[in-house]
Design a protein around this motif. Structure first.
Motif, PDB file in Angstrom:
ATOM      1  N   GLN A 650       0.880  -1.266   0.034  1.00 15.69           N
ATOM      2  CA  GLN A 650      -0.164  -0.179   0.114  1.00 15.69           C
ATOM      3  C   GLN A 650       0.897   1.316   0.020  1.00 15.69           C
ATOM      4  O   GLN A 650       0.421   2.197  -0.403  1.00 15.69           O
ATOM      5  CB  GLN A 650      -0.830   0.012   1.200  1.00 15.69           C
ATOM      6  CG  GLN A 650      -1.794   1.258   1.251  1.00 15.69           C
ATOM      7  CD  GLN A 650      -2.875   1.070   2.410  1.00 15.69           C
ATOM      8  OE1 GLN A 650      -2.593   0.159   3.276  1.00 15.69           O
ATOM      9  NE2 GLN A 650      -3.938   2.147   2.396  1.00 15.69           N
ATOM     10  N   TYR A 651       2.042   1.211   0.590  1.00 15.86           N
ATOM     11  CA  TYR A 651       2.856   2.517   0.890  1.00 15.86           C
ATOM     12  C   TYR A 651       4.254   2.379  -0.073  1.00 15.86           C
ATOM     13  O   TYR A 651       4.826   0.948  -0.091  1.00 15.86           O
ATOM     14  CB  TYR A 651       3.460   2.637   2.063  1.00 15.86           C
ATOM     15  CG  TYR A 651       2.408   2.427   3.150  1.00 15.86           C
ATOM     16  CD1 TYR A 651       1.166   3.345   3.223  1.00 15.86           C
ATOM     17  CD2 TYR A 651       2.291   1.207   4.034  1.00 15.86           C
ATOM     18  CE1 TYR A 651       0.260   3.011   4.023  1.00 15.86           C
ATOM     19  CE2 TYR A 651       1.247   0.869   4.652  1.00 15.86           C
ATOM     20  CZ  TYR A 651       0.223   1.862   5.155  1.00 15.86           C
ATOM     21  OH  TYR A 651      -0.794   1.767   5.949  1.00 15.86           O
ATOM     22  N   PRO A 652       4.594   3.365  -0.810  1.00 10.74           N
ATOM     23  CA  PRO A 652       4.053   4.572  -0.734  1.00 10.74           C
ATOM     24  C   PRO A 652       2.988   4.852  -1.903  1.00 10.74           C
ATOM     25  O   PRO A 652       3.100   3.804  -2.846  1.00 10.74           O
ATOM     26  CB  PRO A 652       5.228   5.512  -1.085  1.00 10.74           C
ATOM     27  CG  PRO A 652       6.033   4.679  -2.093  1.00 10.74           C
ATOM     28  CD  PRO A 652       6.028   3.247  -1.106  1.00 10.74           C
ATOM     29  N   GLY A 653       2.079   5.531  -1.947  1.00  7.93           N
ATOM     30  CA  GLY A 653       0.844   5.733  -2.873  1.00  7.93           C
ATOM     31  C   GLY A 653       0.544   7.167  -3.068  1.00  7.93           C
ATOM     32  O   GLY A 653       1.481   8.196  -2.858  1.00  7.93           O
ATOM     33  N   LEU A 654      -0.729   7.152  -3.368  1.00  4.63           N
ATOM     34  CA  LEU A 654      -1.170   8.668  -3.898  1.00  4.63           C
ATOM     35  C   LEU A 654      -1.101   9.496  -2.637  1.00  4.63           C
ATOM     36  O   LEU A 654      -0.724  10.707  -2.992  1.00  4.63           O
ATOM     37  CB  LEU A 654      -2.601   8.668  -4.410  1.00  4.63           C
ATOM     38  CG  LEU A 654      -3.195  10.000  -4.597  1.00  4.63           C
ATOM     39  CD1 LEU A 654      -2.236  10.562  -5.824  1.00  4.63           C
ATOM     40  CD2 LEU A 654      -4.659   9.649  -5.143  1.00  4.63           C
ATOM     41  N   SER A 655      -1.572   9.391  -1.461  1.00  7.51           N
ATOM     42  CA  SER A 655      -1.470  10.441  -0.538  1.00  7.51           C
ATOM     43  C   SER A 655      -0.101  10.667  -0.002  1.00  7.51           C
ATOM     44  O   SER A 655       0.314  11.854   0.352  1.00  7.51           O
ATOM     45  CB  SER A 655      -2.144   9.488   0.705  1.00  7.51           C
ATOM     46  OG  SER A 655      -1.470   8.617   1.103  1.00  7.51           O
ATOM     47  N   ASP A 656       0.849   9.661  -0.247  1.00 12.21           N
ATOM     48  CA  ASP A 656       2.376  10.084   0.036  1.00 12.21           C
ATOM     49  C   ASP A 656       2.950  11.050  -1.029  1.00 12.21           C
ATOM     50  O   ASP A 656       3.579  11.836  -0.586  1.00 12.21           O
ATOM     51  CB  ASP A 656       3.044   8.539   0.123  1.00 12.21           C
ATOM     52  CG  ASP A 656       2.618   7.808   1.300  1.00 12.21           C
ATOM     53  OD1 ASP A 656       2.569   8.209   2.413  1.00 12.21           O
ATOM     54  OD2 ASP A 656       2.344   6.807   0.830  1.00 12.21           O
ATOM     55  N   LEU A 657       2.555  10.657  -2.126  1.00 14.42           N
ATOM     56  CA  LEU A 657       3.093  11.730  -3.173  1.00 14.42           C
ATOM     57  C   LEU A 657       2.433  13.378  -3.039  1.00 14.42           C
ATOM     58  O   LEU A 657       3.269  14.161  -3.039  1.00 14.42           O
ATOM     59  CB  LEU A 657       2.626  11.389  -4.505  1.00 14.42           C
ATOM     60  CG  LEU A 657       3.363  10.117  -5.085  1.00 14.42           C
ATOM     61  CD1 LEU A 657       2.818   9.469  -6.368  1.00 14.42           C
ATOM     62  CD2 LEU A 657       4.824  10.309  -5.106  1.00 14.42           C
ATOM     63  N   LEU A 658       1.328  13.424  -2.415  1.00 17.37           N
ATOM     64  CA  LEU A 658       0.606  14.486  -2.339  1.00 17.37           C
ATOM     65  C   LEU A 658       0.951  15.097  -1.174  1.00 17.37           C
ATOM     66  O   LEU A 658       0.943  16.688  -0.979  1.00 17.37           O
ATOM     67  CB  LEU A 658      -0.925  14.338  -2.433  1.00 17.37           C
ATOM     68  CG  LEU A 658      -1.582  13.979  -3.925  1.00 17.37           C
ATOM     69  CD1 LEU A 658      -3.119  13.758  -3.393  1.00 17.37           C
ATOM     70  CD2 LEU A 658      -1.405  14.826  -5.027  1.00 17.37           C
ATOM     71  N   VAL A 669       7.468   9.678  -8.628  1.00 23.76           N
ATOM     72  CA  VAL A 669       6.397   9.334  -8.924  1.00 23.76           C
ATOM     73  C   VAL A 669       6.547   7.840  -9.476  1.00 23.76           C
ATOM     74  O   VAL A 669       5.562   6.778  -9.174  1.00 23.76           O
ATOM     75  CB  VAL A 669       5.680  10.033 -10.171  1.00 23.76           C
ATOM     76  CG1 VAL A 669       4.301   9.375 -10.896  1.00 23.76           C
ATOM     77  CG2 VAL A 669       5.388  11.488  -9.586  1.00 23.76           C
ATOM     78  N   GLN A 670       7.589   7.532 -10.167  1.00 28.54           N
ATOM     79  CA  GLN A 670       7.558   6.291 -10.813  1.00 28.54           C
ATOM     80  C   GLN A 670       8.091   5.270  -9.636  1.00 28.54           C
ATOM     81  O   GLN A 670       7.748   4.017  -9.650  1.00 28.54           O
ATOM     82  CB  GLN A 670       8.907   6.257 -11.847  1.00 28.54           C
ATOM     83  CG  GLN A 670       8.454   6.878 -13.097  1.00 28.54           C
ATOM     84  CD  GLN A 670       9.653   6.602 -14.060  1.00 28.54           C
ATOM     85  OE1 GLN A 670      10.667   6.584 -13.879  1.00 28.54           O
ATOM     86  NE2 GLN A 670       9.400   7.088 -15.458  1.00 28.54           N
ATOM     87  N   TYR A 671       8.823   5.809  -8.871  1.00 28.97           N
ATOM     88  CA  TYR A 671       9.071   4.830  -7.686  1.00 28.97           C
ATOM     89  C   TYR A 671       7.558   4.301  -6.844  1.00 28.97           C
ATOM     90  O   TYR A 671       7.623   3.242  -6.366  1.00 28.97           O
ATOM     91  CB  TYR A 671       9.875   5.557  -6.490  1.00 28.97           C
ATOM     92  CG  TYR A 671       9.997   4.791  -5.304  1.00 28.97           C
ATOM     93  CD1 TYR A 671      11.186   3.740  -5.563  1.00 28.97           C
ATOM     94  CD2 TYR A 671       9.473   5.202  -4.011  1.00 28.97           C
ATOM     95  CE1 TYR A 671      11.178   3.126  -4.079  1.00 28.97           C
ATOM     96  CE2 TYR A 671       9.655   4.384  -2.860  1.00 28.97           C
ATOM     97  CZ  TYR A 671      10.704   3.285  -2.933  1.00 28.97           C
ATOM     98  OH  TYR A 671      10.823   2.588  -1.814  1.00 28.97           O
ATOM     99  N   SER A 672       6.660   5.361  -6.773  1.00 24.97           N
ATOM    100  CA  SER A 672       5.278   4.993  -6.324  1.00 24.97           C
ATOM    101  C   SER A 672       4.502   4.143  -6.993  1.00 24.97           C
ATOM    102  O   SER A 672       3.429   3.558  -6.575  1.00 24.97           O
ATOM    103  CB  SER A 672       4.582   6.229  -5.675  1.00 24.97           C
ATOM    104  OG  SER A 672       5.353   6.992  -4.950  1.00 24.97           O
ATOM    105  N   ILE A 673       4.768   3.954  -8.524  1.00 23.57           N
ATOM    106  CA  ILE A 673       3.880   3.222  -9.399  1.00 23.57           C
ATOM    107  C   ILE A 673       4.475   1.853  -9.240  1.00 23.57           C
ATOM    108  O   ILE A 673       5.613   1.777  -9.427  1.00 23.57           O
ATOM    109  CB  ILE A 673       3.883   3.905 -10.726  1.00 23.57           C
ATOM    110  CG1 ILE A 673       3.161   5.180 -10.428  1.00 23.57           C
ATOM    111  CG2 ILE A 673       2.931   2.944 -11.679  1.00 23.57           C
ATOM    112  CD1 ILE A 673       3.130   6.056 -12.012  1.00 23.57           C
TER     113      ILE A 673
END
Length: 744
Positions: A650-658, A669-673
C-alpha cells in the motif's frame, strides 16, 4: 453506468412490455403482503355481502303535481324560486301519520315485496312492537307458527299464533290482520316482518320523500312540482306516493273550504245581527209614524238624512282602512329584523296597489323581481357574502325603506278625507237642527235605519260572494301524472354489483400500497428503470461477479499469485461472458474518447458497496490487454483497497506523493507506481490512509500528477470514493476526460 459525455441521449419512453415487466417485479417483491391480504379481503367481503348485504336495491317513484295561482304562491318567500310553499304540509307529522295508518307502513318486510305475500294488511295501535317470524314447519310442511321477539319486553321467539297452511287465508293476531296473496299460498315460504313504533315509521317516511320544484326557473317547468319516494318495494312505494298525492290535494282543498266556511259563519252571524237591528229600526219608525201620523220629512230633510248616512258610511270604511294600514305598520316594524319581513312587505305593497296608490304598483313589481332573484341565487347555493347576493339584498332593503312612508302617507290621506267628511256631516247636521223636534226625531230614526240598511246590504253581498266561492271552490293543486310501480331490479344484479365493488376495494387495499410506494420509490432495479430516471447513456450492464469455488491456474506468461482477488478477470484462453461485456465497455469508451489527446476516466458510485472498485480494476485490465500502458489510480485515500486486490504494497501511494514536501519529480512518481501481474497494467495505490484528503486533491500538485500520468500512459483509470459521503469525485471530475457512474 453513466458517463458525463455531452452526447445527446434520446428520451426513454417506456412501452407496454416495460410496464408489464416493471409491475411483475413489483408484485413479486410485495408477494408476502399481497398473497395473504387479497384472498382474505375477498372472502371477508363475500361473507359480509351474503350475510348482511342488502340485495334489494332502492327504487324511486315520482308523481307530478301542478300548481295553480302561481302569483299568489309567490307571495311567500320560500315559494318564490320553486312554488314549494304549500308543499310543506307533506312533511308534517300529522299528515304523514295519516299515511302511515292508512297503509300500515309501520309494518315492514325486509326480504320480500309486500304485494308478493299479502293482498291486504292492517296494523293498529294495539299491535305488539318487535320482530315477527312466519315459520313453516319443515317436517310436515302443513302447519305454520308466528313467533314474536322483543328484547325490550323480554320476549324471545314467543309463539303468538299457529295454524294449518291448507286453511290459511287470513292471519289475525293482536292488532295485526293479514290477507294472503293466493299465489303466495300456492308456494308459501317462511318470512320475517317487523312492527315499528309509529314515530319511527313517520320519520323513515319523511326522509324518503323528496319534493323538487322549479329551482332553475325553467319556463317549461313553471307550476310543476315533482314528488319522489324511494324504497325497495315497487308496488308499495308507488301506492304510498299516490296516496300521499291524493290526500295532499284533498287536504289542500279542505283547507281552502275551511277558510271559506269560517268566513261564511262569521258573515252569517253578522248578517243575523244586522238583520235584527234593521228590523228593530223599521219597527221604531213604524211606531213613531203611528203615534205621529202628521209628521213627515220634506225633500231637503230627506236629502240631508241621505247625505249624513253616506258620510257616516264613508267614515266607517275610512276607519277600517286606517286600522288595516296601522296593523301593517305594526307588523312591519316588529318584523324588521325577522325572516317574515319580505312577506309583510309584499302584503303591504299588495295592499297599497289595490288602493291605486301612485308608485305602489311599480314598487311592487320591482320588489317581486328582486325577491325572485334573491331566492334564485339562494337556490343555486350562493353564499350570503357573495357580491351578487349583497347587491340584491341592498336593493330589497331600499324598496322596504320606500314602502313604510307610502303607508303613512296613505293614512294621512285617509285622515284628511275623514276630517272633510266630518265637516260636511257637521254642516248637514246644522241644517237638520233647524227642523221641528218631531221631524228631528224622525230624521234621526230614518238616518239610523238607512245606516243599518247599508251595513246589512254590504254583509249580505259579502255573504253571497263567500257562498258562491264555497260552492265553486276547487283545489289549486292537482295531480298531473300518477306514479306507476318502477321496474324491480334483479337482486342477482344488485348482488353482483356489490361483489364487484368489493372486488375493486380489495384490489385497492391489496395492490394500492405497492403501487403507491412504487410511485414514490426512485430506486432503479433494472436498466430500463435507470433509463427512465436518468438522462445519461447506459454504457453497459454487468452481471454480479462471484468468486470461483476452485482456483484455476492461468496458463499465460503472467506469474500469478494466490493472493490476487479472484474476481479480477483472468487473462488467457479462459474467455467468459463477463470478458465480452468488459470488451464491449472498452470499445464504447474508446469510441467516446476518440480524438482526445489524453484518455483519463473517473469511476465512482453513489454509495459504497456498488462494485466501482471491481469495475475500475477489470476495466483497467481490459485496457491493458490492448498492449497499451494503462495506469490504475486508487484515489480513495480513506479506505483504498486496490492494493489488496492486486496483491501489492500500500505504501508509498497517492497520499504520500501529495503530502511529500519535496518537489514532485518523475523519479519519485515512478517509484510509487507498481507494475501489476497483468502486462501493461500499472497501479498507483491509495497510500497512507487519511481522514480528510479533500484538501490534497485541490492542490496544484494533484493536477500536475494527473497531467504527467496522462502524458506517460495511454489510458488512466481513477477509482474514487463514492459520491454520497464525500465530495472527492466532484473535484477529480474536473481533471479527467470522462466519468463513469456505477449503479447497482
Amino acid at each position: 453506468m453513466e458517463q458525463n459525455a455531452t452526447n445527446s441521449v434520446p428520451q426513454f419512453k417506456p412501452d407496454f412490455v416495460y410496464w408489464i415487466r416493471h409491475y411483475w417485479g413489483l408484485l413479486w417483491r410485495w408477494k408476502w403482503y399481497i398473497l395473504p391480504t387479497f384472498p382474505a379481503l375477498v372472502v371477508t367481503w363475500f361473507l359480509l355481502v351474503i350475510t348482511f348485504g342488502k340485495v334489494r336495491p332502492d327504487l324511486t317513484a315520482n308523481v307530478l303535481l301542478g300548481l295553480e295561482n302561481q302569483s299568489s304562491v309567490l307571495v311567500l318567500p320560500e315559494a318564490i324560486p320553486n312554488g314549494l310553499g304549500k308543499m310543506k304540509l307533506i312533511h308534517s307529522r300529522n299528515f304523514l301519520s295519516e299515511i302511515v295508518d292508512s297503509l300500515s307502513l309501520n309494518c315492514i318486510f325486509p326480504r320480500y315485496n309486500r304485494s308478493d305475500i299479502l293482498n291486504y294488511i292492517s296494523v293498529d295501535s294495539t299491535a305488539i312492537l318487535g320482530r315477527y317470524r312466519f315459520s313453516i314447519d319443515e317436517t310436515s310442511k302443513f302447519s305454520y307458527t308466528v313467533y314474536l321477539t322483543n328484547n325490550k319486553l323480554g320476549v324471545r321467539k314467543k309463539a303468538v299464533t299457529t295454524g294449518k297452511l291448507p286453511s290459511l287465508d287470513t292471519l289475525r293476531t293482536t292488532g295485526i290482520t293479514f290477507v294472503f296473496n293466493p299465489l303466495f299460498l300456492k308456494k308459501p315460504v317462511s318470512f320475517d316482518f317487523y312492527v315499528l313504533p309509529k314515530l319511527d315509521a313517520i320519520e323513515s317516511l319523511k326522509k324518503r320523500i323528496v319534493i323538487t320544484g322549479n329551482t332553475k326557473r325553467d319556463p317549461m317547468q313553471e307550476g310543476i312540482v315533482i314528488l319522489s319516494h324511494n324504497g325497495n318495494d315497487p308496488q308499495l312505494i308507488s301506492s304510498t306516493l299516490n296516496t300521499i298525492a291524493d290526500k295532499f290535494v284533498e287536504r289542500n282543498l279542505s283547507f281552502r273550504k275551511r277558510k271559506t266556511s269560517d268566513v261564511m259563519k262569521a258573515l252569517n252571524t253578522q248578517l243575523q245581527a244586522a238583520s235584527s237591528q234593521l228590523l228593530f229600526d223599521e219597527n221604531r219608525i213604524r211606531a213613531f209614524k203611528e203615534e205621529n201620523p202628521n209628521v213627515g220629512l220634506g225633500i231637503e230633510a230627506q236629502n240631508a238624512v241621505s247625505n249624513i248616512t253616506m258620510l257616516e258610511t264613508k267614515n266607517m270604511n275610512i276607519i277600517t282602512e286606517i286600522d288595516e294600514a296601522k296593523e301593517l305598520i305594526n307588523r312591519f316594524e316588529v318584523s324588521a329584523e325577522s325572516d317574515d319581513a319580505d312577506q309583510i312587505t309584499s302584503e303591504a305593497l299588495l295592499f297599497l296597489s289595490s288602493r291605486k296608490i301612485p308608485g305602489a304598483i311599480i314598487l311592487q313589481q320591482d320588489f317581486n323581481n328582486q325577491l325572485q332573484q334573491k331566492m334564485s341565487l339562494k337556490a343555486n347555493r350562493y353564499s350570503p357574502d357573495h357580491p351578487m347576493v349583497k347587491e340584491v339584498q341592498s336593493k330589497i332593503e331600499a324598496l322596504k325603506a320606500k314602502t313604510l312612508p307610502l303607508i303613512r302617507d296613505f293614512i294621512k290621506k285617509l285622515e284628511a278625507e275623514m276630517a272633510l267628511a266630518r265637516n260636511q256631516k257637521s254642516t248637514t247636521m246644522n241644517q237638520l237642527q233647524r227642523l221641528p223636534q218631531k221631524e228631528m226625531q224622525l230624521a234621526a230614526l230614518t238616518r239610523q235605519q238607512e245606516i243599518n240598511s247599508e251595513i246589512y246590504t254590504n254583509i249580505l253581498s259579502r255573504y253571497n260572494q263567500a257562498k258562491i266561492a264555497d260552492e265553486t271552490e276547487v283545489a289549486d293543486i292537482y295531480i298531473m301524472d300518477y306514479s306507476v310501480p318502477p321496474e324491480d331490479a334483479s337482486a342477482r344484479k344488485e348482488l353482483m354489483k356489490l361483489l364487484a365493488i368489493g372486488l375493486l376495494v380489495c384490489l385497492l387495499i391489496a395492490f394500492g400500497p405497492a403501487v403507491a410506494f412504487d410511485f414514490l420509490d426512485r430506486r432503479a432495479r433494472s436498466e430500463e428503470d435507470l433509463k427512465r430516471f436518468m438522462a445519461y447513456p447506459i454504457l453497459e450492464t454487468i452481471p454480479v461477479i462471484n468468486s470461483p469455488k476452485e482456483k484455476r491456474k492461468r496458463k499465460s506468461n503472467v506469474n500469478t499469485t494466490a493472493s490476487v482477488d479472484p474476481k479480477l478477470l483472468a487473462m488467457g484462453p479462459f474467455v467468459t461472458y463477463v470478458h465480452e461485456i468488459f470488451r464491449s465497455l472498452r470499445a464504447k469508451l474508446n469510441f467516446r474518447l476518440d480524438g482526445k489527446e489524453a484518455r483519463s476516466i473517473l469511476v465512482t458510485s453513489l454509495d459504497s458497496g456498488e462494485g466501482k472498485s471491481l469495475i475500475s480494476s477489470n476495466l483497467a485490465i481490459m485496457m491493458a490487454q490492448q498492449h497499451i500502458p494503462t495506469l490504475l489510480i486508487d484515489a480513495d485515500m480513506r479506505r483504498g483497497k486496490l492494493h489488496a486486490s492486486f496483491a501489492q504494497e500500500q505504501y508509498p501511494g497517492l497520499s504520500d506523493l501529495l503530502m511529500n514536501q519535496n518537489q514532485l519529480t518523475e523519479e519519485i512518481v515512478q517509484y510509487s507506481i507498481r507494475l501489476t501481474t497483468y502486462p501493461n497494467l500499472y497501479l498507483l495505490t491509495s497510500g497512507t490512509p487519511l481522514e480528510n484528503p479533500t484538501e490534497l486533491l485541490t492542490r496544484p500538485r494533484f493536477k500536475t500528477l494527473l497531467k504527467w500520468a496522462q502524458m506517460k500512459f495511454s489510458a488512466v483509470i481513477v477509482d474514487s470514493p463514492p459520491l454520497s459521503p464525500v465530495t472527492d469525485p466532484i473535484i477529480i471530475n474536473e481533471q479527467v476526460c470522462g466519468s463513469i457512474l456505477v449503479v447497482r
